[in-house]
Write a protein that holds these residues in place. Sequence first.
Motif, PDB file in Angstrom:
ATOM      1  N   TYR A 256      62.097  28.129  63.924  1.00 50.08           N
ATOM      2  CA  TYR A 256      63.401  28.789  63.914  1.00 50.08           C
ATOM      3  C   TYR A 256      63.630  29.562  62.614  1.00 50.08           C
ATOM      4  O   TYR A 256      64.274  30.619  62.614  1.00 50.08           O
TER       5      TYR A 256
ATOM      6  N   LEU B 234      64.304  33.662  62.278  1.00 57.49           N
ATOM      7  CA  LEU B 234      65.371  34.233  61.462  1.00 57.49           C
ATOM      8  C   LEU B 234      64.821  35.133  60.365  1.00 57.49           C
ATOM      9  O   LEU B 234      65.410  36.183  60.055  1.00 57.49           O
TER      10      LEU B 234
ATOM     11  N   ALA C  77      73.489  30.740  64.762  1.00 58.60           N
ATOM     12  CA  ALA C  77      72.501  29.892  65.433  1.00 58.60           C
ATOM     13  C   ALA C  77      73.136  28.589  65.902  1.00 58.60           C
ATOM     14  O   ALA C  77      72.908  28.138  67.037  1.00 58.60           O
TER      15      ALA C  77
ATOM     16  N   GLY D 182      74.578  35.972  71.376  1.00 51.96           N
ATOM     17  CA  GLY D 182      74.087  36.264  70.038  1.00 51.96           C
ATOM     18  C   GLY D 182      74.113  37.757  69.739  1.00 51.96           C
ATOM     19  O   GLY D 182      74.481  38.179  68.631  1.00 51.96           O
TER      20      GLY D 182
ATOM     21  N   ALA E  66      69.101  35.292  65.872  1.00 50.79           N
ATOM     22  CA  ALA E  66      69.804  34.077  65.439  1.00 50.79           C
ATOM     23  C   ALA E  66      70.110  33.191  66.640  1.00 50.79           C
ATOM     24  O   ALA E  66      70.004  31.958  66.562  1.00 50.79           O
ATOM     25  N   ALA E  67      70.487  33.815  67.767  1.00 46.78           N
ATOM     26  CA  ALA E  67      70.745  33.034  68.984  1.00 46.78           C
ATOM     27  C   ALA E  67      69.479  32.342  69.460  1.00 46.78           C
ATOM     28  O   ALA E  67      69.508  31.156  69.844  1.00 46.78           O
TER      29      ALA E  67
ATOM     30  N   ALA F  81      66.892  31.506  67.629  1.00 43.33           N
ATOM     31  CA  ALA F  81      66.588  30.443  66.669  1.00 43.33           C
ATOM     32  C   ALA F  81      67.479  29.228  66.905  1.00 43.33           C
ATOM     33  O   ALA F  81      67.023  28.081  66.810  1.00 43.33           O
ATOM     34  N   GLY F  82      68.760  29.456  67.237  1.00 41.83           N
ATOM     35  CA  GLY F  82      69.660  28.344  67.513  1.00 41.83           C
ATOM     36  C   GLY F  82      69.242  27.562  68.741  1.00 41.83           C
ATOM     37  O   GLY F  82      69.305  26.319  68.759  1.00 41.83           O
TER      38      GLY F  82
ATOM     39  N   TYR G  11      66.081  25.552  67.825  1.00 43.34           N
ATOM     40  CA  TYR G  11      66.431  24.390  66.993  1.00 43.34           C
ATOM     41  C   TYR G  11      67.073  23.291  67.835  1.00 43.34           C
ATOM     42  O   TYR G  11      66.730  22.107  67.700  1.00 43.34           O
TER      43      TYR G  11
ATOM     44  N   GLY H   9      72.156  24.352  61.627  1.00 42.69           N
ATOM     45  CA  GLY H   9      72.174  25.671  61.007  1.00 42.69           C
ATOM     46  C   GLY H   9      72.536  25.715  59.549  1.00 42.69           C
ATOM     47  O   GLY H   9      72.547  26.799  58.947  1.00 42.69           O
TER      48      GLY H   9
END
Length: 406
Positions: free
Chosen positions: A69, A73, A94, A123, A311-312, A314-315, A318, A330
């Motif tokens: 993640y 980013l 995220a 996102g 970022a979405a 990666a969220g 995660y 985050g």
Amino acid sequence: MTNETRTPATSPGRSRSVVDVLRDAVRDNMRQYGMLVALGLIVVLFQIWTGGTLLLPNNVSNLIQQNSYILILAMGMMIVIIAGHIDLSVGSVAAFVGALSAVMMVKHDMPWVAALVLSLVIGALAGAWHGFWIAYVGIPSFIVTLAGMLLFRGATQIVLEGESVGPFPHGFQQMAQGFIPEVGPYTQYHNPTLLLGALVIVVVLVQQWRDRRSQLAYELEPLPFNIWVVKCVAIVAAVVAVTLTLASYRGVPVVLLILCALLIALGFVMRNTVTGRHVYALGGNKAAAKLSGVKDKRVTFLVFVNMGTLAALAGCVYAARLDAATPQAGLMFELEAIAAAFIGGASMSGGVGKVMGAVIGGLVLGVLNNGMSLVGIGTDYQQVIKGLVLLAAVGFDVWNKRRVGS
């Protein structure tokens, strides 16, 4: 009709030694080469220090999944910094998108594929929100994304109501925890991983050959042929080593395929498209770029839409790795991503950097974190060491600019 004798390096009266060519190549790409060498030295150091634990197949797979993640980013952050901006909201975005995806799947029984697609759209909208204020209203990116960091952090707490939400469907978990399935007869290695490694080697060698032919066709000065061969052999050796390491455990992690797809796509956009060249132009000299016809507002807007989408993703990755969305997700992600970008070759003034450099910078931080944890260094000292590494990387950038300018 092109051949080695047509290059300036071998034409009469302009011959140069191999040492001169190598010195110029290293000087022109010092930041990227320096970080790659630093990554290699860090790996060797911790491989020795941990008694060989660092490069065990299971630890290498864990290293990739642990840092996936941040690498996602970092690629987006590199493009933001190249454009001359910064984004402090990516960790909060995220966390917010991860929380929404959890609510959609767990509380509303939405299919995980639909939830993932909708999360990426959300996102992108978050990035568009930032991009609007930065590009069209003219508020500095530092202020807008700082406000976004607070906004989306609070929204995460509201969505989750202060509680963790999970577990997730199996397919969603596999995005961060899974491996590509095994097929074919039993061997000591994971067969699909071996095939993927062979494919990567073929693609890389073909690309290296095409790049060299292109340099010769435009009468540019390529590396001497023997040095070019050594470079290709080194690349092949690195791919073989990674392939055999992954194939001796459970194969290629699914998230590694996602990372490779992003790296190829974003690298192509930044190298080969008009939009990518405009991003570099804006970061290098915004006034000159605008006079040249670059639509600065549109490009800036798209840069932040891209950052919000990453970022979405990666969220979601995660959350899938934890198998839960948590209110504290985050935290510090934005600082890790910014550090990875600067360590990987980004410049404070913008206009400089490569997407691959962000991956290298992220791997430097990832190996440092993993290696220091394996040898028992406390988190307090880990923060000190990572801070010094970041300071050294930016200091090297300043020194390199002064050296070139003089």
